[in-house]
Design a protein around this motif. Structure first.
Motif, PDB file in Angstrom:
ATOM      1  N   LEU A 135       3.655   8.212   3.169  1.00  0.00           N
ATOM      2  CA  LEU A 135       2.223   8.300   3.310  1.00  0.00           C
ATOM      3  C   LEU A 135       1.747   6.857   3.753  1.00  0.00           C
ATOM      4  CD1 LEU A 135      -0.251   9.924   3.355  1.00  0.00           C
ATOM      5  CD2 LEU A 135      -0.925   8.852   1.259  1.00  0.00           C
ATOM      6  N   THR A 136       1.603   6.909   5.329  1.00  0.00           N
ATOM      7  CA  THR A 136       1.098   5.667   5.976  1.00  0.00           C
ATOM      8  C   THR A 136       0.017   6.317   6.715  1.00  0.00           C
ATOM      9  OG1 THR A 136       2.472   6.020   7.815  1.00  0.00           O
ATOM     10  CG2 THR A 136       3.158   4.564   6.108  1.00  0.00           C
ATOM     11  N   PHE A 137      -1.043   5.193   7.195  1.00  0.00           N
ATOM     12  CA  PHE A 137      -1.960   5.612   8.307  1.00  0.00           C
ATOM     13  C   PHE A 137      -1.278   5.988   9.682  1.00  0.00           C
ATOM     14  CE2 PHE A 137      -4.992   2.297   6.048  1.00  0.00           C
ATOM     15  CZ  PHE A 137      -5.449   3.211   5.283  1.00  0.00           C
ATOM     16  N   SER A 180      -7.955   1.669   2.287  1.00  0.00           N
ATOM     17  CA  SER A 180      -6.680   1.457   1.943  1.00  0.00           C
ATOM     18  C   SER A 180      -5.951   2.463   1.609  1.00  0.00           C
ATOM     19  CB  SER A 180      -6.831   0.689   0.680  1.00  0.00           C
ATOM     20  OG  SER A 180      -7.109   1.451  -0.366  1.00  0.00           O
ATOM     21  N   ARG A 181      -4.520   2.406   1.580  1.00  0.00           N
ATOM     22  CA  ARG A 181      -3.554   3.514   1.240  1.00  0.00           C
ATOM     23  C   ARG A 181      -4.043   4.298  -0.023  1.00  0.00           C
ATOM     24  NH1 ARG A 181       1.264   4.291  -1.249  1.00  0.00           N
ATOM     25  NH2 ARG A 181       2.490   5.785  -0.360  1.00  0.00           N
ATOM     26  N   ASP A 182      -4.726   3.264  -1.071  1.00  0.00           N
ATOM     27  CA  ASP A 182      -5.057   3.713  -2.429  1.00  0.00           C
ATOM     28  C   ASP A 182      -6.205   4.851  -2.147  1.00  0.00           C
ATOM     29  OD1 ASP A 182      -3.197   2.690  -3.989  1.00  0.00           O
ATOM     30  OD2 ASP A 182      -4.286   1.030  -4.511  1.00  0.00           O
ATOM     31  N   LEU A 213      -6.957   6.435   0.300  1.00  0.00           N
ATOM     32  CA  LEU A 213      -6.427   7.776   1.020  1.00  0.00           C
ATOM     33  C   LEU A 213      -5.873   8.550   0.081  1.00  0.00           C
ATOM     34  CD1 LEU A 213      -5.877   9.427   3.507  1.00  0.00           C
ATOM     35  CD2 LEU A 213      -3.630   7.944   4.036  1.00  0.00           C
ATOM     36  N   LEU A 214      -5.067   7.904  -0.599  1.00  0.00           N
ATOM     37  CA  LEU A 214      -4.325   8.770  -1.833  1.00  0.00           C
ATOM     38  C   LEU A 214      -5.621   9.569  -2.960  1.00  0.00           C
ATOM     39  CD1 LEU A 214      -1.391   6.565  -2.909  1.00  0.00           C
ATOM     40  CD2 LEU A 214      -1.312   8.956  -2.153  1.00  0.00           C
ATOM     41  N   SER A 262      -7.244   4.486   9.573  1.00  0.00           N
ATOM     42  CA  SER A 262      -7.572   3.183   9.111  1.00  0.00           C
ATOM     43  C   SER A 262      -9.335   3.109   9.116  1.00  0.00           C
ATOM     44  CB  SER A 262      -6.783   2.028   9.477  1.00  0.00           C
ATOM     45  OG  SER A 262      -7.269   1.918  10.974  1.00  0.00           O
ATOM     46  N   ALA A 287      -3.049  14.048   5.475  1.00  0.00           N
ATOM     47  CA  ALA A 287      -2.543  13.054   4.352  1.00  0.00           C
ATOM     48  C   ALA A 287      -1.729  14.146   3.394  1.00  0.00           C
ATOM     49  CB  ALA A 287      -3.422  12.337   3.578  1.00  0.00           C
TER      50      ALA A 287
END
Length: 191
Positions: A27-29, A49-51, A53-54, A44, A15
């Motif tokens: 930035l996507t899964f 969620s993407r949040d 991951l960030l 995933s 990431a």
């Protein structure tokens, strides 16, 4: 949620690479899975969620960019002085050049943190911890200057690194070394 710490770390590192190469929008899964070389859908399974991951990337970025303690010990051998402070700042520039991907990802995370309160809190805590540790290290090692000296170096070097790693033509490559020396000369008292 899956509990394989090594895979989670590999996904967070992927990431960070995606952030540096493609920015926060990239930035996507799927992009993380591809960068990590794992089957589609893996990220995933590790991040809700993407949040999430960030936020995990914000937590991990400094782990990735922190030098080995043996390197720090070797760098400190000359003993506390303004010259050592200059040497450490030059070493910081070299380390960030070598970890350019991590530094650029950190800049992306900083920008994204302006829009995401959870990431802002995580990144603020991580950066505050690093800055506080640097102040403590500076004072405990007997380096010249005080906590304010370290904070001023932090601000100055952050700006210098942003210019150097994003738009190197603004300052010019040959100027970086002279600027580091001038910053230390201005900010670190002689002993």
């Amino acid at each position: 949620m899956v509990r394989n710490p090594e895979r989670r770390t590999a996904l967070v590192d992927a990431a960070i690479d995606v952030l540096a190469l493609e920015g926060a929008r990239g930035l996507t899964f799927r992009a993380v899975d591809a960068r990590a070389g794992v089957p589609a859908g893996t990220a995933s399974n590790y991040f809700s969620s993407r949040d999430d991951l960030l936020t995990q990337a914000g937590r991990h970025i400094h782990v990735r960019m922190t030098p080995d303690p043996a390197e720090i010990e070797a760098a400190m051998l000359p003993g506390p002085s303004r010259a050592l402070a200059a040497g450490l700042m030059h070493w910081l520039v070299r380390r960030m050049e070598q970890e350019r991907t991590g530094y650029l990802a950190l800049l992306e995370l900083r920008l994204e943190a302006t829009r995401r309160p959870g990431l802002r809190a995580e990144l603020t805590a991580a950066l505050r911890e690093v800055l506080d540790a640097n102040v403590t290290f500076h004072l405990d090692s007997g380096m010249p200057g005080d906590a304010e000296t370290v904070r001023m170096l932090y601000v100055a070097m952050t700006g210098l690194l942003v210019e150097h790693l994003t738009l190197p033509g603004v300052l010019g490559e040959e100027t970086i070394s002279r600027l580091v020396d001038a910053l230390v000369e201005q900010l670190v008292p002689a002993q």
